[in-house]
Write an enzyme that holds these catalytic residues in place. Structure first.
Site, PDB file in Angstrom:
ATOM      1  N   ASP A  13       3.101   7.864  -7.329  1.00 35.64           N
ATOM      2  CA  ASP A  13       4.380   7.684  -6.647  1.00 35.64           C
ATOM      3  C   ASP A  13       5.579   7.930  -7.546  1.00 35.64           C
ATOM      4  OD1 ASP A  13       3.275   6.664  -4.073  1.00 35.64           O
ATOM      5  OD2 ASP A  13       2.542   5.063  -5.364  1.00 35.64           O
ATOM      6  N   HIS A  32       0.838  -1.207   0.000  1.00 37.41           N
ATOM      7  CA  HIS A  32       0.000   0.000   0.000  1.00 37.41           C
ATOM      8  C   HIS A  32       0.869   1.251   0.000  1.00 37.41           C
ATOM      9  CE1 HIS A  32      -3.103   2.830   0.528  1.00 37.41           C
ATOM     10  NE2 HIS A  32      -3.272   2.763   1.839  1.00 37.41           N
ATOM     11  N   HIS A  51      -1.320   0.705 -11.546  1.00 37.88           N
ATOM     12  CA  HIS A  51      -2.160   1.132 -10.429  1.00 37.88           C
ATOM     13  C   HIS A  51      -3.369   0.213 -10.347  1.00 37.88           C
ATOM     14  CE1 HIS A  51      -4.738   3.669  -7.872  1.00 37.88           C
ATOM     15  NE2 HIS A  51      -3.645   4.273  -7.508  1.00 37.88           N
TER      16      HIS A  51
END
Length: 392
Positions: A320, A224, A263
């Site tokens: 990210d 996560h 994702h």
């Protein structure tokens, strides 16, 4: 003997478990919405404090309301000395996410609203948590490096104050603005793992701190949180743009993963990544070394092309991917990237806990209690007969 039942492991993927008014993720369209507002329309235009207000109170504040909300946050940033003393007694190699999680129930013990069960008390607790997460993370980074924590500056906003508490220097407008935008982009993302953890605990009527501690624990897991930490570690491992081709080929040949690509929800590029990308480039130019941005861009382009060629399908960049180099250019330790996520997401977690417990039409009538399919056919179709110890 009957055949064993098939194992069901959905991980709740594709399962709608509750209603919410807080946010929506439209993966196919690349849209992230906070209470009706597309995030790409908010980022760079409003502050993290405004977003936190929106998430907690369901609307954007006017100037008077925003000023009052900022004062509330500034007034609550200081962490009790007893908690700082406890942190100083922790091993200096303790993981920052573990320290943050440990600090949450300690902060609960000093909250005057803890035993109250009304929405106003829950909201005041949320403000304290939003205010103090940044203080705890910055304090720990200094403590583990043998430095004294820096007291928060009430004259700075949340983003600037965090950077100030890290290194003792008030950041300029560009640096503070980029951090502020990063906090805005990470503040909320619907029913991800940590938010679900918070809501599941909240559904038992546990207090906000208990729910948030669970959320922090969930975020500490590598599936996560921590992806941007691993993105930066990957960039550091590659080192130079001319090594990207070999790295990508090796990763795909060995069945590995290019961190930051792919994702669970988006079927297009994460809209947040496209906002963070130019910020990374800007700080790279400012530092006189665009290598980390250049590496990221080369990895995105070549990784996407190689994946398409090998797998026959597209892969997309996530939030990210560019936040890693952005925070690295800010001089932030790589293992603080997930705690920074928490500094932002505490706003979303708090809003979800409040909605879970007080949300009117969006509140569920009872606690989460999913079913499971027992597949432990140890003794065939019959239950096992107990065998005493002396006969085993």
């Amino acid at each position: 003997m009957e055949a064993c039942k098939p194992v069901v492991n959905t991980g709740l993927r594709g399962v709608t478990i509750a209603s919410t008014k807080i946010s929506d993720v439209k993966g196919a369209e690349g849209k992230l919405v906070y209470r009706g507002y597309r995030v790409k329309e908010l980022a760079g235009k409003i502050s993290f404090e405004e977003v936190a207000y929106l998430l907690l109170f369901e609307r954007l504040p006017n100037q008077e309301e925003l000023s009052g909300f900022k004062r509330q946050i500034a007034d609550q940033r200081a962490v009790p000395d007893e908690i700082l003393s406890a942190m100083k007694a922790m091993p200096k190699n303790a993981l920052p996410m573990d320290v943050l999680q440990a600090a949450v129930p300690m902060m609960a013990n000093y909250d005057p609203d803890l035993r109250r069960t009304d929405i106003d008390s829950a909201t005041r607790m949320a403000v304290r948590l939003i205010a103090r997460f940044a203080t705890v993370v910055a304090a720990w980074d200094r403590i583990r490096n043998g430095k004294d924590p820096i007291a928060p500056d009430p004259g700075l906003n949340q983003a600037a104050n965090f950077l100030y508490m890290l290194n003792g220097e008030v950041p300029d407008d560009e640096l503070a603005g980029f951090m502020d935008t990063g906090l805005v982009l990470h503040a909320e993302h619907s029913f991800n793992a940590s938010t679900f953890a918070a809501r599941e605990v909240a559904s038992t009527k546990a207090h906000l701190y208990a729910a948030v501690a669970a959320a922090v624990g969930s975020l500490s897991g590598p599936l996560h949180g921590g992806a941007n930490t691993r993105v930066m570690q990957m960039l550091l491992e590659i080192g130079e743009v001319d090594k990207v081709d070999d790295y990508v080929a090796n990763i795909l040949d060995t069945g590995g993963v290019i961190m930051g690509l792919g994702h669970a929800v988006y079927q297009v590029d994460d809209p947040r990544a496209r906002i963070l990308e130019p910020m990374s480039l800007s700080l790279g130019k400012r530092s006189g070394d665009t290598r980390w941005y250049d590496l990221s861009k080369a990895l995105e382009v070549k990784g996407k092309a190689a994946f398409k060629k090998k797998k026959g399908k597209d892969i997309f960049v996530n939030v990210d991917f560019y936040s890693a180099s952005l925070y690295y250019y800010m001089g932030i330790a790589v293992d603080l990237f997930s705690p920074i996520f928490a500094i932002s997401r505490i706003a979303g977690w708090s809003a979800h806990v409040i909605e879970e417990q007080f949300g009117g039409a969006a509140a569920k009538p009872t606690l989460y209690r999913p079913e499971s399919d027992y597949v432990g056919d140890y003794c065939g179709p019959d239950e096992c007969a107990f065998v005493p110890m002396d006969q085993r």
